[in-house]
Design a protein around this motif. Structure first.
Motif, PDB file in Angstrom:
ATOM      1  N   UNK A 267      81.759  23.466  45.885  1.00 59.61           N
ATOM      2  CA  UNK A 267      82.052  22.959  44.483  1.00 59.61           C
ATOM      3  C   UNK A 267      83.154  24.009  43.965  1.00 59.61           C
ATOM      4  N   UNK A 268      84.128  23.445  43.119  1.00 55.50           N
ATOM      5  CA  UNK A 268      84.785  24.269  42.105  1.00 55.50           C
ATOM      6  C   UNK A 268      84.028  24.572  40.947  1.00 55.50           C
ATOM      7  N   UNK A 269      83.799  25.635  40.987  1.00 57.90           N
ATOM      8  CA  UNK A 269      82.549  26.352  39.968  1.00 57.90           C
ATOM      9  C   UNK A 269      83.247  27.451  39.052  1.00 57.90           C
ATOM     10  N   UNK A 270      82.910  27.642  37.820  1.00 57.10           N
ATOM     11  CA  UNK A 270      83.157  28.733  37.106  1.00 57.10           C
ATOM     12  C   UNK A 270      81.639  29.518  36.628  1.00 57.10           C
ATOM     13  N   UNK A 271      81.613  30.785  37.042  1.00 61.35           N
ATOM     14  CA  UNK A 271      80.478  31.698  36.756  1.00 61.35           C
ATOM     15  C   UNK A 271      81.263  32.872  35.689  1.00 61.35           C
ATOM     16  N   UNK A 272      80.641  32.905  34.659  1.00 60.89           N
ATOM     17  CA  UNK A 272      80.854  33.909  33.709  1.00 60.89           C
ATOM     18  C   UNK A 272      79.799  35.187  33.934  1.00 60.89           C
TER      19      UNK A 272
END
Length: 799
Positions: A267-272
């Motif tokens: 997946x193309x994910x964003x984790x902050x």
């Protein structure tokens, strides 16, 4: 100074004294070990005590008493250390007929019964005080903690963040928001996982900016999965992974890894990762390898206060958040200040804009003060906050205080000590690194490390405080000196810790502020000379005195000044302004300051020679005599300054010679000028061959080097840390005779054997030799020029 940091430094400096059988402490080894043990047990609860002292008067009083006793212990250490140094000097200077007697006094210290009783009584007295302090701590219910550069969980739990911003409106961050979004959606990397840190001091809006990005519609459409994790101080890989996947049950790291990969695989994910403090590269590498399971374009966005954390994590150059403009600070302040019914009249608006300007571009400060004043509809209350120092407005715990203290308490003790000392500087001061490190060392704030020079340790501390944003704007000044500044908020933080120990005396302050607890005074001289002797006796423990803008004359003030030195015998730092015109200050009185480590009397145009009493300052590490333009000679006993590390003589153009046996100053690192005299009894160049001088050095009157000196050896090969060297062959009173001096100048030049390892620039004045020395011609220099009187050679920079 903060009690925990003070005790920590005291223990680290006490340990080698106990182990040294030639130290005078050796005679009281058991007593000092007991003293150290008591201090260690007390130090275990100091973390908790410091956090409670602002809310608990009893704890605050307990810490104050402890600090007073800690300084008493240090005074005993100072007295014994000075006696050690005195005996070392006496032994070295003793004639052969008396050497055995002096040596015996070294190996069997405290032969004097009176001395033994005096020191023993002091140690016993201090131990009794510590026993009483230790017993009282039981009633304070303080928790023991092990300080390992982490923060106790209870201090940071309130800092838990969410992906939803609590701000109604965000000001001044849309440029940075667009920049970050462009990076997130337009970066294509061969690496599956990209990492972009957002860096800035506490309260600058890093979390708010990350929230703006996280909740943006373009980001929501671009990333298949978005996850927000508040990491805070505890970088536990299992806890981070559990937060990412929403797990609550206890399980193994292997199972957690499989669970997270099931969720993120391909997946193309964003984790902050918000509020990261971890500096452990291995821990981060382990987490990154687990997270690196998404598709190309997967991103981790982090926020941190430390640039070194950003460097560890980043695959893309981090974003350093700038300060807000005064206009944006006002908009943020205005939103909160008028929410609760305060009338928005011109008077309130004018004062509010002035307060917003004082926020110095830090949004959390604007938010805090705006929120406070929103409940105050009295114009006078606004005026008081406008006119007061930032910290003086914090009468009760605000949002700002725990954030700044969180940053401060996260520091290791050695960084805490050095940071809070900087409260001694006025706000917005340019702080020169070299000077600051010398001041730190003068106060014993730099713990010794085996096989490392104290200046190198100090440099590491300076760099780390810059990395952690406690210092900022680091750069080179006009003179190629490294300088920095402290943000006002950081300065306020330091002052809040050192509030009882630092005092600035100027036309706007009062002598009434000179209380017993004061340790460091920065003063305008015209104000300082008004202090009465009884007032000075109150601050007999004064350790730093920095006088500025001196331009006074007169007998009355002379008597006051001389009395000052007698009343402040514990002084470690004495610094006078370049504007000094104090011909009445008889320097022999400085000799009574036996604990002095740092003396700066630069710019004094009345001094012709240094008195012998200066050489009684056996602890002296730094002596600055720059621009003493009429100085003709140093004391003949300069060799007795056994602790001297830095001797500055820049622009002392009338200095005629150096005293003999300068080579005995084995710790000397800085010597800006060496003048070869005409007489055999004057200091000769061969005395420097065993020293490792660093930085810049000017050697004058090389034409006077004798054959005997050359025979003894004048090689400078050991001075491998010199980067600027000026060699001047002739004195102004010499008659030119080019033919007879040509061969001799070449002989002297060859004998110097200068190390060019770090040499950047070489100047040779009035050199009559036909050929330059081989150590010059054998190096591939980058540039050179020569006329009748001067040759300048530039050397390549070698890493």
């Amino acid at each position: 100074m903060a009690e925990a940091a003070l005790i920590s430094g005291l223990l680290s400096n006490l340990a080698p004294l106990i182990q040294d059988e030639f130290s005078l402490f050796w005679s009281f080894k058991k007593e000092v070990q007991k003293l150290s043990s008591t201090l260690s047990s007390i130090s275990a609860v100091l973390e908790d005590a410091e956090r409670k002292k602002d809310k608990d008067k009893q704890t605050e009083d307990w810490l104050r008493k402890l600090k007073d006793v800690a300084y008493e212990v240090r005074d005993i250490m100072d007295d014994c250390t000075y006696e050690d140094l005195r005996l070392q000097v006496n032994r070295r200077n003793a004639s052969s007929s008396t050497r055995i007697k002096v040596t015996n006094s070294i190996t069997h210290p405290f032969i004097s019964t009176w001395t033994r009783l005096k020191v023993g009584h002091k140690i016993k007295n201090v131990q009794e005080k510590l026993n009483q302090i230790s017993s009282v701590r039981q009633t304070l219910h303080l928790r023991e903690s092990i300080h390992d550069s982490k923060i106790d969980k209870f201090t940071s739990s309130w800092r838990e963040t969410t992906s939803l911003s609590s701000c109604n409106q965000v000001y001044g961050r849309y440029k940075e928001k667009k920049q970050i979004i462009d990076i997130l959606v337009n970066t294509s990397s061969a690496k599956k996982l990209s990492v972009l840190p957002i860096v800035g001091i506490g309260g600058l809006g890093k979390t708010t900016l990350a929230q703006m990005v996280f909740n943006d519609e373009e980001i929501a459409n671009y990333f298949e999965t978005k996850i927000w994790v508040c990491v805070s101080d505890e970088f536990d890989i299992k806890l981070v992974i559990k937060a990412i996947i929403g797990a609550t049950n206890e399980t193994s790291l292997e199972i957690l890894q499989k669970m997270i990969q099931d969720r993120l695989q391909g997946k193309r994910y964003l984790i902050v990762l918000d509020d990261v403090w971890n500096e452990n590269l291995e821990a981060w590498d382990q987490l990154r390898s687990i997270l690196d399971c998404g598709s190309n374009g997967a991103f981790v966005l982090t926020t941190t206060r430390k640039r070194n954390v950003a460097t560890i994590m980043e695959t893309i150059q981090h974003i350093q958040i700038p300060l807000l403009s005064d206009e944006d600070c006002w908009l943020l302040f205005e939103e909160r200040a008028f929410m609760c019914g305060t009338p928005k009249t011109p008077n309130f608006v004018d004062i509010g804009k002035e307060i917003a300007k004082k926020c110095k571009g830090v949004p959390l400060v604007a938010k805090t003060f705006g929120g406070q004043l929103g409940f105050k509809s009295d114009i006078n209350e606004w005026g008081k906050i406008r006119d007061n120092e930032i910290w003086e407005t914090q009468n009760e715990e605000s949002d700002l205080l725990p954030i700044l203290r969180l940053s401060y308490y996260e520091l290791p003790y050695h960084l805490r000590r050095c940071f809070v000392f900087c409260a001694i500087f006025p706000k917005d001061s340019l702080i020169e690194k070299e000077r600051l490190i010398q001041l730190w060392n003068a106060h014993g704030l730099i713990s010794t490390v085996k096989n490392q020079e104290v200046e190198d340790i100090g440099n590491t501390i300076w760099k780390e405080l810059c990395w952690r944003s406690f210092f900022q704007d680091e750069k080179l000044d006009y003179f190629e000196k490294e300088i920095c500044k402290m943000h006002d908020l950081m300065h306020d933080l330091a002052q809040s810790v050192m509030k009882d120990e630092c005092y600035r005396l100027d036309a706007n302050s009062s002598n009434d502020g000179l209380k017993r607890e004061i340790r460091h005074v920065t003063a305008m001289f015209d104000e300082f000379v008004k202090i009465s002797v009884p007032s000075l006796k109150k601050i007999g423990g004064l350790q730093s005195l920095m006088l500025n803008d001196i331009n006074v004359y007169g007998n009355v003030r002379q008597q006051i000044c001389l009395s000052v030195l007698k009343e402040i015998s514990a002084l470690r730092v004495l610094e006078l302004s370049y504007n000094v015109q104090y011909q009445y200050l008889r320097l022999e009185y400085v000799g009574c300051l036996k604990h002095l480590r740092y003396l700066d009397i630069s710019g004094n145009k009345k001094i012709k020679t240094l008195p012998d009493s200066i050489c009684d300052l056996l602890n002296l590490q730094t002596l600055k005599l720059n621009m003493c333009s009429n100085l003709e000679s140093l004391s003949r006993n300069t060799k007795d300054l056994i602790s001297l590390r830095h001797l500055y003589l820049e622009e002392c153009d009338r200095l005629k010679y150096m005293p003999r046996e300068m080579g005995q100053l084995k710790h000397l690192k800085t010597l800006s000028l060496f003048v070869i005299g005409m007489k055999e009894k004057d200091g000769q160049l061969d005395e420097l061959k065993e020293l490792d001088i660093c930085g810049s050095l000017i050697i004058k009157n090389l034409g006077r080097v004798s054959d005997a000196s050359i025979a003894r050896g004048v090689s400078m090969t050991k001075m491998s840390s010199i980067n600027e060297l000026e060699l001047s062959w002739r004195s102004s009173d010499e008659v030119d005779d080019n033919e007879s001096k040509s061969a001799r100048d070449e002989k002297i030049g060859e004998a110097l054997e200068v190390s060019t390892a770090r040499l950047k620039i070489l100047k040779m004045r009035d050199y009559k030799g036909v050929n330059p020395p081989k150590w010059v011609s054998n190096v591939n220099t980058t540039a050179s020029s020569r006329d009748d009187n001067e040759m300048i050679v530039l050397f390549p920079l070698l890493e």
